[in-house]
Design a protein around this motif. Structure first.
Motif, mmCIF file in Angstrom:
data_model
loop_
_atom_site.group_PDB
_atom_site.id
_atom_site.type_symbol
_atom_site.label_atom_id
_atom_site.label_comp_id
_atom_site.label_asym_id
_atom_site.label_seq_id
_atom_site.Cartn_x
_atom_site.Cartn_y
_atom_site.Cartn_z
ATOM 1 N N ASP A 111 1.186 10.868 1.448
ATOM 2 C CA ASP A 111 1.969 11.511 2.617
ATOM 3 C C ASP A 111 3.146 12.319 1.992
ATOM 4 O O ASP A 111 3.438 13.660 2.479
ATOM 5 C CB ASP A 111 2.393 10.726 3.588
ATOM 6 N N LEU A 112 4.050 11.922 1.016
ATOM 7 C CA LEU A 112 5.230 12.478 0.537
ATOM 8 C C LEU A 112 5.010 13.012 -0.580
ATOM 9 O O LEU A 112 5.883 13.878 -1.217
ATOM 10 C CB LEU A 112 6.300 11.554 0.636
ATOM 11 N N GLY A 113 4.469 12.390 -1.455
ATOM 12 C CA GLY A 113 3.984 12.879 -2.916
ATOM 13 C C GLY A 113 5.002 11.902 -3.928
ATOM 14 O O GLY A 113 5.683 10.838 -3.302
ATOM 15 N N ARG A 154 0.888 -1.179 -0.204
ATOM 16 C CA ARG A 154 -0.014 0.160 -0.029
ATOM 17 C C ARG A 154 1.070 1.251 0.127
ATOM 18 O O ARG A 154 1.569 1.607 1.161
ATOM 19 C CB ARG A 154 -0.804 -0.112 1.357
ATOM 20 N N PRO A 155 1.133 2.045 -1.094
ATOM 21 C CA PRO A 155 1.960 3.108 -1.349
ATOM 22 C C PRO A 155 1.378 4.236 -0.536
ATOM 23 O O PRO A 155 0.724 5.113 -1.003
ATOM 24 C CB PRO A 155 1.981 3.101 -2.445
ATOM 25 N N GLY A 156 1.230 3.995 0.754
ATOM 26 C CA GLY A 156 0.645 5.143 1.660
ATOM 27 C C GLY A 156 1.571 6.561 1.311
ATOM 28 O O GLY A 156 1.246 7.802 1.721
ATOM 29 N N PRO A 194 -4.276 10.974 -9.226
ATOM 30 C CA PRO A 194 -3.950 9.916 -8.409
ATOM 31 C C PRO A 194 -3.844 8.713 -9.260
ATOM 32 O O PRO A 194 -2.769 7.957 -8.857
ATOM 33 C CB PRO A 194 -5.075 9.792 -7.242
ATOM 34 N N GLU A 195 -4.577 8.309 -9.973
ATOM 35 C CA GLU A 195 -4.400 7.166 -10.707
ATOM 36 C C GLU A 195 -3.148 7.081 -11.521
ATOM 37 O O GLU A 195 -2.417 6.084 -11.730
ATOM 38 C CB GLU A 195 -5.595 6.796 -11.621
ATOM 39 N N THR A 196 -2.762 8.301 -12.217
ATOM 40 C CA THR A 196 -1.476 8.350 -12.895
ATOM 41 C C THR A 196 -0.190 8.206 -11.971
ATOM 42 O O THR A 196 0.662 7.471 -12.292
ATOM 43 C CB THR A 196 -1.503 9.592 -13.782
ATOM 44 N N GLU A 197 -0.340 8.880 -10.803
ATOM 45 C CA GLU A 197 0.654 8.735 -9.909
ATOM 46 C C GLU A 197 1.190 7.506 -9.413
ATOM 47 O O GLU A 197 2.022 6.973 -9.213
ATOM 48 C CB GLU A 197 0.505 9.634 -8.787
ATOM 49 N N LEU A 205 7.679 12.236 -6.008
ATOM 50 C CA LEU A 205 9.171 12.491 -6.188
ATOM 51 C C LEU A 205 9.700 11.681 -4.935
ATOM 52 O O LEU A 205 10.494 10.760 -4.949
ATOM 53 C CB LEU A 205 9.566 13.679 -6.176
ATOM 54 N N ASP A 206 9.410 12.077 -3.565
ATOM 55 C CA ASP A 206 9.892 11.449 -2.482
ATOM 56 C C ASP A 206 9.373 9.893 -2.486
ATOM 57 O O ASP A 206 10.088 9.255 -1.875
ATOM 58 C CB ASP A 206 9.186 11.983 -1.287
ATOM 59 N N SER A 207 8.330 9.491 -2.927
ATOM 60 C CA SER A 207 7.753 7.992 -3.039
ATOM 61 C C SER A 207 8.797 7.234 -3.791
ATOM 62 O O SER A 207 9.309 6.219 -3.531
ATOM 63 C CB SER A 207 6.443 7.822 -3.281
ATOM 64 N N VAL A 208 9.207 7.620 -5.167
ATOM 65 C CA VAL A 208 9.946 7.084 -6.017
ATOM 66 C C VAL A 208 11.565 7.193 -5.371
ATOM 67 O O VAL A 208 12.211 6.078 -5.501
ATOM 68 C CB VAL A 208 10.059 7.619 -7.429
ATOM 69 N N SER A 209 11.870 8.112 -4.821
ATOM 70 C CA SER A 209 13.285 8.290 -4.032
ATOM 71 C C SER A 209 13.213 7.172 -2.968
ATOM 72 O O SER A 209 14.281 6.389 -2.880
ATOM 73 C CB SER A 209 13.364 9.782 -3.482
ATOM 74 N N SER A 210 12.239 7.073 -2.187
ATOM 75 C CA SER A 210 12.142 5.946 -1.072
ATOM 76 C C SER A 210 12.334 4.657 -1.826
ATOM 77 O O SER A 210 12.913 3.995 -1.099
ATOM 78 C CB SER A 210 10.659 6.054 -0.407
#
Length: 317
Positions: A188-190, A182-184, A223-226, A192-197
């Motif tokens: 929370d982070l957006g 679940r990519p919460g 949201p669906e594209t992200e 860029l930060d999610s991919v960096s994580s």
């Protein structure tokens, strides 16, 4: 008019014309045909056959094109259509075939979106259960072990400490699995930060350093594209860890006009085949959900490169 009767009428018209020509022309045939008369009959027969073949070819040519196209159709790569032109009886069949392809692609896209949404919902449910039930149970075990260590004899304290460390490692692994399911962090982070994580997680798990190339000013995406961009990056980095045997990887997010581009590359063994593997096919299906395009190719000098291009909404562009 059905195609069968059209063919019969064409043949009948050709034979009728040939018969009228023979009946109205001054040509005659002797009781013992002369060679000149045989030659005239032969030429007439050739003309009739050739004329009949040309007429039938103009009518049935679209069927040959249709047969060729049917062998090339792949619904995983939509957009292939049979060129329409002319007014022959087979054109209706061509139009019907193109319309059928259009319906199949729309239905496939719709059903694929439903399946992927159901998968995401199931992932969220499993992640929630892992976090709420398994995670809380392991936390309770850690608390119980701490109390047991405080009152345990000295000779078993070391063993209890090892059990507690194992339990703590299991709890961390459950949390990591829950986060991957679940990519919460998207909320929370957006993006860029999610991919960096994801890149940091790859380095922590496999030791492969990941260079990041994120350009500022990236547009706001639905949201669906992200979610599609995140899942494709997650699958691509997972493939790097599992199969690439790479010493370095790269993940980048850039913008080209009205297109957002995700690029994941490595310097590993390469050889990824886009036609095989559920992971790559899953990435392609996700890209098609948002009208994107995914390409998996070899890098110059070795390694594999995954490039995802998704359109930016007009209001964001």
């Amino acid at each position: 008019m059905p195609l069968f009767w059209r063919v019969c009428l064409i043949n009948g018209a050709v034979f009728l014309v040939g018969t009228l020509v023979l009946a109205l022309s001054p040509a005659t045939v002797s009781s013992r045909p002369l060679w000149s008369e045989v030659l005239v009959l032969f030429v007439g027969l050739v003309v009739i056959v050739v004329l009949n073949g040309l007429l039938l070819r103009s009518v049935l040519r679209p069927l040959d094109r249709l047969t060729t196209l049917m062998a090339e159709i792949d619904l995983r790569q939509p957009g292939l259509r049979l060129e329409q032109g002319g007014a022959g009886p087979a054109e209706a069949l061509v139009q019907g075939f193109n319309a059928m392809l259009e319906r199949l692609e729309v239905e496939r896209t719709t059903s694929r979106a439903r399946v992927l949404n159901a998968q995401e919902a199931e992932r969220r449910r499993i992640a929630q259960e892992l976090h709420d039930e398994v995670g809380q149970s392991l936390t309770a075990v850690l608390l119980g072990l701490k109390q047991a260590i405080d009152i345990a004899p000295h000779d078993v304290v070391e063993e209890l400490e090892q059990v507690r460390e194992t339990t703590r490692a299991s709890l961390e692994e459950v949390r990591r699995i829950s986060q991957r399911l679940r990519p919460g962090v998207l909320d929370d982070l957006g993006l860029l930060d999610s991919v960096s994580s994801l890149a940091s997680d790859l380095t922590a798990r496999s030791g492969v350093p990941v260079r990041r190339g994120f350009l500022p000013g990236l547009p706001h995406l639905p949201p669906e594209t992200e979610l599609v961009v995140y899942r494709v990056a997650q699958e691509a980095l997972t493939n790097v860890a599992r199969h690439a045997r790479a010493t370095e990887a790269l993940v980048g997010l850039t913008r080209r006009g009205d297109t957002l581009v995700l690029r994941v590359a490595d310097d590993g063994v390469g050889g990824a085949d886009p036609s095989r593997g559920a992971g790559i096919q899953g990435m392609q299906e996700r890209a098609q959900m948002v009208d994107g395009r995914l390409e998996v190719r070899r890098r110059e000098g070795g390694g594999t490169e995954v490039v995802l291009e998704v359109p930016v909404p007009a209001e964001s562009a």
